[in-house]
Enzyme design. Sequence first.
Site: not given
Ligand SMILES: *Cc1c(COP(=O)(O)O)cnc(C)c1O
Length: 375
Positions: A212, A246, A248-249, A317, A346
Amino acid sequence: MLTDRLRAWIEDAPRLPAFVYDLDALEAHARRIREAVPIEIFYAAKANPDAPVLRTLAPFVDGFEVASGGELRHVRDAVPSARLAFGGPGKTDSELDLRAERVHVESPRELARLAAKRRETDVLLRVNLAGDRQGVALAMSGPFGMDPDLIEECHAVLASAPWIRLRGVHAHLASGLDVPELLAQSREILDWARPWAEKAGIENPEFNLGGGMAVDYASPDRTFDWEDYGREIGKLARPGETLRIEPGRAVTVYCGWYVTEVLDLKPAHGRWYAVLKGGTMHLRTPVTKQHDQPFTVVAKSAEPLRDIEATLVGQLCTPKDVFARDVPVTEIGVGDIVAFAMSGAYGWNISHRDFLMHDPPGFHYLGGQTARTVP
Ligand SMILES: *Cc1c(COP(=O)(O)O)cnc(C)c1O
């Protein structure tokens, strides 16, 4: 905003639209994160599970977080030696048969179903703390993990299933947090999880603090302050325990571009519309997040319009097929190339790619030891 390498690639007149990933830029970014953050990092594969992306990240992370059986198998194939943490609500029986270094358990019932497999498994219990999540991009309210009350029901299952090894607590409470908010949230998690783990008798507990980390699409050059975060999170760690994040983005968003061309340019009811090849069926991010996707126009047109506000749309469209609305551009014309930045997370993998059945985009990987081109 465009890297030199991307500019050179565009000058080669490629077939468009295409996703282009700069793997050297990704590697540099991953190295920066690794050097800044003194705790374990698992990359959340759902942000972008593209195999060359995973392989580029592998040397700089401690593992990967996967959220389905499909992701688990895919990441195992792409990076066979990686440690995996398997999370996600509603795991099926066949998903619970899959092996992972850690399973993030989402409910007492899921724990009981896992226990019934009678297989040695290392688990973290996922907790969902109530807390005030105002101002975050996405609060994980809903069926993610267990309320502190519900998690108590896990003790009985664990007592009857010694092959399940309780390793600690997992929490992913919100997305889109800057350093101070994220640290405050981590403290909140640890304040709850440490006494809980001690009471549960866990030795050397693990605390997964989730992902996050904030990404600001309005400021492509301002990245999450990993150095500041790393310094402070390091201070939270105590001897004998493992802290893990953990993200991601914030890891992969900057390494990808969606590159396409202007097919038409016309006024409609007081707005200039640039109609681009492709659309948000390839890059759904600006629709889901309701933002303007940052972009650069590479001039090709002999007769561009100058100093207008342009709304960039795709070929779908539907009036929702908008990449960016009323954005000032110094120059734009038919035949110009538009490169949308921050398309590395994403993007393609959350998009409704078959809607209207246009040709799929190409995929290109610049740099990197795993570089390859898919026509
Ligand atoms: C989606 C998710 C993440 C990653 O979140 P980001 O906002 O992309 O950093 C980490 N842990 C869990 C359990 C998730 O569902």
